[in-house]
Motif scaffolding. Structure first.
Motif, PDB file in Angstrom:
ATOM      1  N   TYR A 148       1.409  -0.087   1.521  1.00 36.22           N
ATOM      2  CA  TYR A 148       2.087  -1.400   1.515  1.00 36.22           C
ATOM      3  C   TYR A 148       2.889  -1.732   2.512  1.00 36.22           C
ATOM      4  O   TYR A 148       3.657  -0.686   3.999  1.00 36.22           O
ATOM      5  N   ALA A 149       1.635  -2.617   3.176  1.00 34.54           N
ATOM      6  CA  ALA A 149       2.769  -3.059   4.378  1.00 34.54           C
ATOM      7  C   ALA A 149       3.618  -3.946   4.385  1.00 34.54           C
ATOM      8  O   ALA A 149       4.349  -4.259   5.271  1.00 34.54           O
ATOM      9  N   LEU A 150       3.977  -4.133   3.492  1.00 35.65           N
ATOM     10  CA  LEU A 150       5.440  -4.703   2.975  1.00 35.65           C
ATOM     11  C   LEU A 150       5.842  -4.858   1.985  1.00 35.65           C
ATOM     12  O   LEU A 150       5.211  -4.422   1.441  1.00 35.65           O
ATOM     13  N   ASN A 151       7.587  -4.437   2.325  1.00 40.55           N
ATOM     14  CA  ASN A 151       8.418  -4.509   0.685  1.00 40.55           C
ATOM     15  C   ASN A 151       8.299  -6.177   0.037  1.00 40.55           C
ATOM     16  O   ASN A 151       9.408  -6.587   0.097  1.00 40.55           O
ATOM     17  N   ILE A 152       7.310  -6.554  -0.629  1.00 36.82           N
ATOM     18  CA  ILE A 152       7.907  -7.328  -0.992  1.00 36.82           C
ATOM     19  C   ILE A 152       7.221  -7.925  -2.801  1.00 36.82           C
ATOM     20  O   ILE A 152       5.612  -6.686  -2.423  1.00 36.82           O
ATOM     21  N   GLY A 153       7.407  -8.217  -3.062  1.00 36.57           N
ATOM     22  CA  GLY A 153       7.222  -8.651  -4.761  1.00 36.57           C
ATOM     23  C   GLY A 153       7.574  -7.484  -5.628  1.00 36.57           C
ATOM     24  O   GLY A 153       8.098  -5.707  -5.451  1.00 36.57           O
ATOM     25  N   PRO A 154       6.974  -7.253  -7.217  1.00 38.66           N
ATOM     26  CA  PRO A 154       7.146  -6.048  -7.825  1.00 38.66           C
ATOM     27  C   PRO A 154       6.166  -4.912  -7.476  1.00 38.66           C
ATOM     28  O   PRO A 154       5.556  -4.768  -6.967  1.00 38.66           O
ATOM     29  N   MET A 155       7.474  -3.754  -7.580  1.00 38.43           N
ATOM     30  CA  MET A 155       5.924  -2.318  -7.149  1.00 38.43           C
ATOM     31  C   MET A 155       5.196  -1.694  -8.395  1.00 38.43           C
ATOM     32  O   MET A 155       5.414  -1.433  -9.521  1.00 38.43           O
ATOM     33  N   GLU A 156       4.467  -0.927  -7.890  1.00 35.04           N
ATOM     34  CA  GLU A 156       3.324  -0.861  -8.852  1.00 35.04           C
ATOM     35  C   GLU A 156       3.773   0.398  -9.529  1.00 35.04           C
ATOM     36  O   GLU A 156       4.080   0.976  -8.772  1.00 35.04           O
ATOM     37  N   LYS A 157       3.835   0.529 -10.960  1.00 33.32           N
ATOM     38  CA  LYS A 157       4.566   1.413 -11.386  1.00 33.32           C
ATOM     39  C   LYS A 157       3.399   2.067 -12.274  1.00 33.32           C
ATOM     40  O   LYS A 157       3.794   3.293 -12.461  1.00 33.32           O
ATOM     41  N   SER A 158       1.889   2.167 -11.915  1.00 33.48           N
ATOM     42  CA  SER A 158       1.034   3.517 -12.773  1.00 33.48           C
ATOM     43  C   SER A 158       0.506   4.498 -11.498  1.00 33.48           C
ATOM     44  O   SER A 158      -0.318   5.342 -11.128  1.00 33.48           O
ATOM     45  N   VAL A 159       1.244   4.540 -10.488  1.00 31.51           N
ATOM     46  CA  VAL A 159       0.426   4.626  -8.771  1.00 31.51           C
ATOM     47  C   VAL A 159       2.091   5.986  -8.713  1.00 31.51           C
ATOM     48  O   VAL A 159       3.134   6.068  -9.263  1.00 31.51           O
ATOM     49  N   ASP A 160       1.445   7.687  -8.716  1.00 28.32           N
ATOM     50  CA  ASP A 160       2.258   8.583  -7.491  1.00 28.32           C
ATOM     51  C   ASP A 160       3.377   8.286  -6.981  1.00 28.32           C
ATOM     52  O   ASP A 160       4.579   8.878  -7.279  1.00 28.32           O
ATOM     53  N   PHE A 161       2.961   7.527  -5.321  1.00 28.91           N
ATOM     54  CA  PHE A 161       3.810   7.928  -4.609  1.00 28.91           C
ATOM     55  C   PHE A 161       3.567   6.553  -3.880  1.00 28.91           C
ATOM     56  O   PHE A 161       2.684   5.856  -4.798  1.00 28.91           O
ATOM     57  N   ILE A 162       4.285   5.774  -3.231  1.00 30.59           N
ATOM     58  CA  ILE A 162       4.204   4.899  -2.161  1.00 30.59           C
ATOM     59  C   ILE A 162       3.996   5.056  -1.312  1.00 30.59           C
ATOM     60  O   ILE A 162       5.040   5.635  -0.431  1.00 30.59           O
ATOM     61  N   ALA A 163       3.284   4.574   0.500  1.00 30.71           N
ATOM     62  CA  ALA A 163       3.460   4.890   1.400  1.00 30.71           C
ATOM     63  C   ALA A 163       3.720   3.319   1.894  1.00 30.71           C
ATOM     64  O   ALA A 163       3.505   1.634   1.607  1.00 30.71           O
ATOM     65  N   LEU A 164       5.072   3.051   2.915  1.00 32.24           N
ATOM     66  CA  LEU A 164       5.906   1.846   3.409  1.00 32.24           C
ATOM     67  C   LEU A 164       6.470   2.471   4.609  1.00 32.24           C
ATOM     68  O   LEU A 164       7.063   3.750   4.964  1.00 32.24           O
ATOM     69  N   GLU A 165       6.328   1.651   5.514  1.00 33.46           N
ATOM     70  CA  GLU A 165       7.044   1.372   6.821  1.00 33.46           C
ATOM     71  C   GLU A 165       7.924   1.879   7.251  1.00 33.46           C
ATOM     72  O   GLU A 165       9.149   1.294   5.976  1.00 33.46           O
TER      73      GLU A 165
END
Length: 52
Positions: free
Chosen positions: A17-34
């Protein structure tokens, strides 16, 4: 991500994710975020959804 996991269910998949906006994708195991977008509330939400 949902379609990918249906085709190949075993690999861990994530999303960047470039920005922390909107609902988070639920079908993934992890996220990468600044780091500047990470909050205690986000960490708790990730834990509740069993996400890294």
């Amino acid at each position: 991500m949902t379609q990918l996991k249906k085709l190949v269910p075993n690999p861990r998949v994530g999303i960047v994710y470039a920005l922390n906006i909107g609902p988070m994708e639920k079908s993934v195991d992890f996220i990468a975020l600044e780091e500047s977008w990470v909050t205690e509330q986000l960490i708790e939400e990730l834990k509740q959804n069993s996400m890294d």
